[in-house]
Design a protein around this motif. Structure first.
Motif, short mmCIF file in Angstrom:
data_model
loop_
_atom_site.label_atom_id
_atom_site.label_comp_id
_atom_site.label_asym_id
_atom_site.label_seq_id
_atom_site.Cartn_x
_atom_site.Cartn_y
_atom_site.Cartn_z
N ILE A 63 -2.74 67.60 45.51
CA ILE A 63 -2.44 66.58 44.52
C ILE A 63 -1.77 67.20 43.17
O ILE A 63 -0.82 66.93 42.68
CB ILE A 63 -3.69 65.44 44.55
N TYR A 64 -2.60 68.09 42.83
CA TYR A 64 -2.48 68.50 41.26
C TYR A 64 -1.50 69.55 41.38
O TYR A 64 -0.50 69.47 40.37
CB TYR A 64 -3.70 69.09 40.89
N ILE A 65 -1.37 70.49 42.24
CA ILE A 65 -0.22 71.36 42.34
C ILE A 65 1.23 70.39 42.41
O ILE A 65 2.34 70.82 42.02
CB ILE A 65 -0.42 72.51 43.46
N SER A 66 1.31 69.51 43.49
CA SER A 66 2.44 68.91 43.74
C SER A 66 2.84 67.89 42.33
O SER A 66 4.22 68.05 42.06
CB SER A 66 2.46 67.91 44.84
N LYS A 67 1.83 67.45 41.75
CA LYS A 67 2.27 66.50 40.92
C LYS A 67 2.62 67.45 39.43
O LYS A 67 3.68 66.95 38.85
CB LYS A 67 0.90 65.98 40.09
N TRP A 68 2.01 68.53 39.54
CA TRP A 68 2.31 69.54 38.44
C TRP A 68 3.89 70.01 38.55
O TRP A 68 4.90 70.09 37.51
CB TRP A 68 1.49 70.80 38.27
N LEU A 69 4.22 70.46 39.96
CA LEU A 69 5.64 70.73 40.03
C LEU A 69 6.65 69.72 40.11
O LEU A 69 7.72 69.82 39.45
CB LEU A 69 5.90 71.34 41.57
N GLY A 70 6.12 68.47 40.27
CA GLY A 70 7.04 67.35 40.13
C GLY A 70 7.37 67.22 38.92
O GLY A 70 8.48 66.92 38.18
N LYS A 71 6.41 67.28 37.81
CA LYS A 71 6.67 67.01 36.34
C LYS A 71 7.49 68.22 35.97
O LYS A 71 8.34 68.00 34.99
CB LYS A 71 5.23 67.06 35.52
N LEU A 72 7.33 69.43 36.47
CA LEU A 72 8.00 70.76 35.91
C LEU A 72 9.46 70.24 36.12
O LEU A 72 10.33 70.57 35.28
CB LEU A 72 7.34 71.87 36.65
N PHE A 73 9.96 70.27 37.37
CA PHE A 73 11.32 70.11 37.40
C PHE A 73 11.86 69.23 38.67
O PHE A 73 12.85 69.05 38.98
CB PHE A 73 11.94 71.68 37.68
N ILE A 74 11.08 68.86 39.57
CA ILE A 74 11.45 67.97 40.82
C ILE A 74 11.84 66.60 40.56
O ILE A 74 12.70 66.04 40.83
CB ILE A 74 10.38 67.91 41.78
#
Lengths: 574, 73
Positions: free
Chosen positions: B52-63
């Motif tokens: 959950i956290y890594i995906s959300k972080w990646l999402g905010k980062l550039f996805i």
């Protein structure tokens, strides 16, 4: 050989696709079911190792090769075509029904093809027929997505063809055989062509782009055929290529990450196709008998539960007109049948004991362990956490249970939709409870027991604590009205630039030249009408009139008479 | 979640722990993580939180982008 022993199963489907539009509407949906049923009977009527060959030009084409591997894939493709036919029984649109049969025919053709030529023909047939199932939604979005889907698949098809041609050139044979990772360009081209249909990242974006935009019933067929037929080809040609273990594990996790970010329910399911196919690709990479059995079994299970999940999501879309988590919620009590049938699919994909995911996924994971790919095994277990998290928890929770912003009143779905779901749910449970029904027909003898205390303990611990973590963090998983960038960016965004350079700028040049040519010819016409305008501006408003510029006749006569007079006087004087 | 749901989850966990430490006490340890007690409980919980956290972080980062990102195409 009797004539019926020469007819490959794909022909029944293709014949069905051609004949269906000619039938009266009343019997059309019923007849649809007949063709996959005939194909299924045919598959089982052929003895193992039966081969159907014909001579074509200088080559011998193997149209049908009936071994254990092909038979199990052909069986599940036919079964899912029947279930999909039941689910779409209410459809009145012949185009979609025909396309679905043609698509299934392509998948069966690929399954039993023994040579590259036959494989390629059916491969392309699948691409074209499946595109129609996206276009048939008839929205601007699906039209665009369908076009991208078609172009990407034709591109993949040409890579495959290039590889095939190079391979035939170097080996002189068109027979499909397993290739060794020798670094030859032909092998890699074939691999990339097949990997595109398998949706291995970065060649996967077409799947998550197009499937959520397909028709409600079309998505069910789409979820079954393209990726799984490609997995079968991977097994036949690339078993034991270790690079596939890396890609398989990577795609299993890739789909999980994107499923966290997806808001559309069918997009979540689409990303989980990528994730689940990752297990199969990893299994092919491991390449042991157990891994190939696991891959085959998982493809079989996956087709059933994934179709069930897409059918559930399809009912939601059909009855509410919505497919986004941010717009759904609070309909659990209004459609309990859909919800619980969906949950059987969710339990299956998550690997709950007594459902078919448990008996097949674990075989691939165990095969990784047996072959000492420990990291791969652990990461595949992590991916299964993600599978339960999204398909089993996030999606149903925010679609059915959570509070919606506004009251949603789902309409009643056609009964056949639920019957289709029920059939798939029964099979998901049946194979979960009696795994030998499937294990006995896998390509190799199975020495694997899924229901051991160790495996049960492991699965229940993982699932229980995934649930607890989800419950504590569920607020974080609420849908967000966003779009997730994926590798389709590389052909969607530069498309603007390409459009500017190759279309817009060319168009500007063409338009300018056209304008120039037109005005030039206009000018020539104007000047030709009266060339005097070049010298005299006052001429510009009229055509050339010769009388205006001709010396007058009376002047001439006057001159003649004057000459006569002059001569006359001159003669008198002299 | 009602109270009895939590109790049920607790009972299930206890059964699996009993199975792990009593029934499977002599089970051969095939992998490095087999030596970590209750590893699959940790893996399920930590894995889920991490996803959950890594995906959300990646999402905010550039996805993640606005829904109309491609509409101009």
């Amino acid at each position: 050989m009797p004539i019926n022993m020469m007819i490959i199963p794909a022909y029944y489907m293709i014949f069905g696709a051609l004949i269906l539009p000619l039938l009266p509407q009343k019997i059309r949906s019923g007849s649809f079911l007949l063709f996959p049923l005939l194909a299924l009977i045919t598959i089982w009527s052929f003895p193992i190792d039966h081969v159907i060959k014909i001579n074509f030009l200088n080559y011998e084409l193997i149209l049908g090769e009936f071994n254990r591997l092909n038979r199990i894939f052909g069986t599940i493709f036919s079964i899912i075509a029947i279930i999909g036919g039941v689910y779409s029984y209410h459809l009145k649109e012949k185009g979609q029904q025909s396309a679905a049969l043609l698509y299934a025919g392509g998948a069966l053709g690929v399954t039993f093809a023994g040579d590259y030529f036959t494989l390629f023909v059916f491969w392309e047939l699948m691409a074209v027929a499946s595109t129609y199932l996206i276009w048939a939604r008839r929205t601007k979005e699906s039209a665009n997505a369908g076009m991208r889907y078609l172009i990407v698949h034709l591109f993949g098809g040409s890579l495959l063809l290039a590889g095939i041609i190079l391979n035939i050139y170097s080996t002189g044979s068109i027979i499909i055989t397993s290739l060794t990772p020798d670094g030859s360009i032909s092998s890699w081209l074939i691999l990339v062509g097949v990997a595109l249909n398998t949706a291995i990242p970065p060649l996967h974006a077409w799947l998550a782009d197009a499937y959520p935009k397909a028709t409600v019933t079309g998505a069910v067929f789409l979820s079954a055929f393209t990726t799984k037929s490609a997995v079968l080809i991977l097994i036949k040609i690339f078993a034991g290529w270790e690079v596939l273990i890396f890609f398989g594990v990577m795609m299993a996790l890739y789909g999980v990450v994107y499923a966290v970010l997806a808001n559309d329910i069918r997009e979540i399911l689409a990303y989980h196709i990528i994730s689940q196919v990752g297990y199969m690709v990893a299994g092919v990479g491991i390449g042991t008998e157990m891994a190939i059995n696991g891959t085959t079994a998982h493809a079989f299970s996956h087709i059933l539960y994934k179709a069930l999940l897409f059918m559930g999501a399809g009912v939601v879309l059909h009855t509410t007109g919505r497919s986004k988590l941010t717009e759904l919620g609070g309909i659990a009590k209004k459609q309990p049948v859909t919800l619980w049938l969906y949950m059987i699919g969710a339990f299956s994909i998550s690997g709950f004991p007594l459902f078919n995911g448990f008996i097949s996924k674990s075989m691939v994971v165990s095969a990784a362990g047996e072959a000492h790919f420990d990291t791969a095994m652990l990461l595949l277990l992590l991916a299964s956490v993600g599978t339960f998290l999204h398909t089993g928890l996030k999606l149903p929770y925010f679609t059915w249970w959570s509070k919606s912003k506004e009251e949603i009143e789902p309409t009643k779905p056609p009964v056949n939709m639920h019957v289709g779901m029920l059939l798939a749910a029964i099979l998901c449970t049946l194979f979960g409870v009696y795994p030998t029904l499937l294990y006995d027909y896998l390509p190799f003898t199975v020495n694997y027991e899924p229901y051991t205390i160790y495996h049960l303990t492991e699965s229940i611990q993982i699932l229980t604590f995934t649930f607890i973590a989800f419950w504590l963090l569920r607020k974080k998983l609420e849908g967000e009205p966003t779009l997730a960038l994926d590798t389709d960016w590389f052909y969607r965004r530069p498309a603007r630039l390409i459009q500017k350079v190759f279309v817009d700028s060319l168009e500007t040049v063409f338009n300018y030249t056209e304008k120039l040519a037109l005005s030039l010819s206009k000018e020539i016409i104007r000047v030709s009408r009266n060339p005097l305008i070049l010298f005299d501006k006052s001429e510009s408003d009229r055509d050339y009139d010769p009388d205006l510029h001709r010396a007058t006749t009376h002047l001439l006569l006057m001159l003649i008479i004057l000459s006569f007079a002059v001569f006359f006087l001159f003669s008198i004087i002299i | 979640m009602k109270k009895w749901h939590w109790i049920l989850l607790g009972v299930i966990t206890l059964i699996t722990l009993f199975s792990e430490f009593v029934l499977l006490a002599d089970y051969p340890k095939k992998h490095w993580w087999s030596y970590i007690p209750a590893f699959y409980i940790l893996w399920g919980f930590v894995g889920c939180v991490a996803i959950i956290y890594i995906s959300k972080w990646l999402g905010k980062l550039f996805i993640q982008r606005k829904e109309d990102y491609y509409d101009a195409d």
